[in-house]
Write an enzyme that holds these catalytic residues in place. Sequence first.
Site, PDB file in Angstrom:
ATOM      1  N   ASP A  25       0.848  -1.189   0.000  1.00 35.19           N
ATOM      2  CA  ASP A  25       0.000   0.000   0.000  1.00 35.19           C
ATOM      3  C   ASP A  25       0.889   1.247   0.000  1.00 35.19           C
ATOM      4  OD1 ASP A  25      -2.341   1.642   0.512  1.00 35.19           O
ATOM      5  OD2 ASP A  25      -1.739   1.688   2.606  1.00 35.19           O
ATOM      6  N   ASP A  27      -0.321   5.209   1.054  1.00 36.95           N
ATOM      7  CA  ASP A  27      -0.575   6.141   2.163  1.00 36.95           C
ATOM      8  C   ASP A  27      -0.705   5.409   3.488  1.00 36.95           C
ATOM      9  OD1 ASP A  27      -0.638   8.475   0.528  1.00 36.95           O
ATOM     10  OD2 ASP A  27      -2.646   7.920  -0.123  1.00 36.95           O
ATOM     11  N   ARG A  77     -12.970  12.862  -6.294  1.00 36.55           N
ATOM     12  CA  ARG A  77     -13.497  13.972  -5.499  1.00 36.55           C
ATOM     13  C   ARG A  77     -12.967  15.332  -5.954  1.00 36.55           C
ATOM     14  NH1 ARG A  77     -12.614  13.162   0.631  1.00 36.55           N
ATOM     15  NH2 ARG A  77     -14.310  14.707   0.711  1.00 36.55           N
TER      16      ARG A  77
END
Length: 196
Positions: A25, A27, A77
């Site tokens: 991963d 973050d 977003r």
Amino acid sequence: HSISDPERLVFMRDYLSSKKILLIDRDGTINEKAPRGEYITSWDQFQWIPETRNAMSELANDGFKFIVITNQAGIARKMIDPEALEDIHQKMVVDLTAVGVEVLKVYMCPDHWNDSSLMRKPAPGMFFQAAKEFSLRMDRCLYVGDDERDCQAAANAGCGMVYLTSYDKPPKLEEFPNSFSMSKTLQDSIDHIRDT
């Protein structure tokens, strides 16, 4: 998987061969997370987690290579510019290469969590893409992450998990299909990764 002709035989030999490739991963695992609801939007905001960077370098000395698998809903977003994100990933890869760490590819899902995406973790789509592209057996792979969704994604993909957490409580999963371990840092998991 069939072995019906010489070409398939070559493929199967590669598929069944042992590979030192660690799925990881981004973050909260490679770099420090942004505050809740925010995103890392530029390289200036990218802060390495020293224990992870050091562990990746140490594992690279043992022959390990890395594939990054990360959700980046900030694109959906409109909080992250896709070109800026690509710049972050390119600079991350270059910086790791400079210390001997080879990143084979960065898989990134830009989808919103309400999109029912088959790629966004905890869905296993990015894992299956990596498996196809690099001829990986998921049951022989480990994924390193810091979130329960990472654990669920690894379980959904059928691979093992190294869960980086400061808590002693395991994630809420009924069962894990392959190896599972918990540690505070990637540095603490090096021996487990080598032995798995």
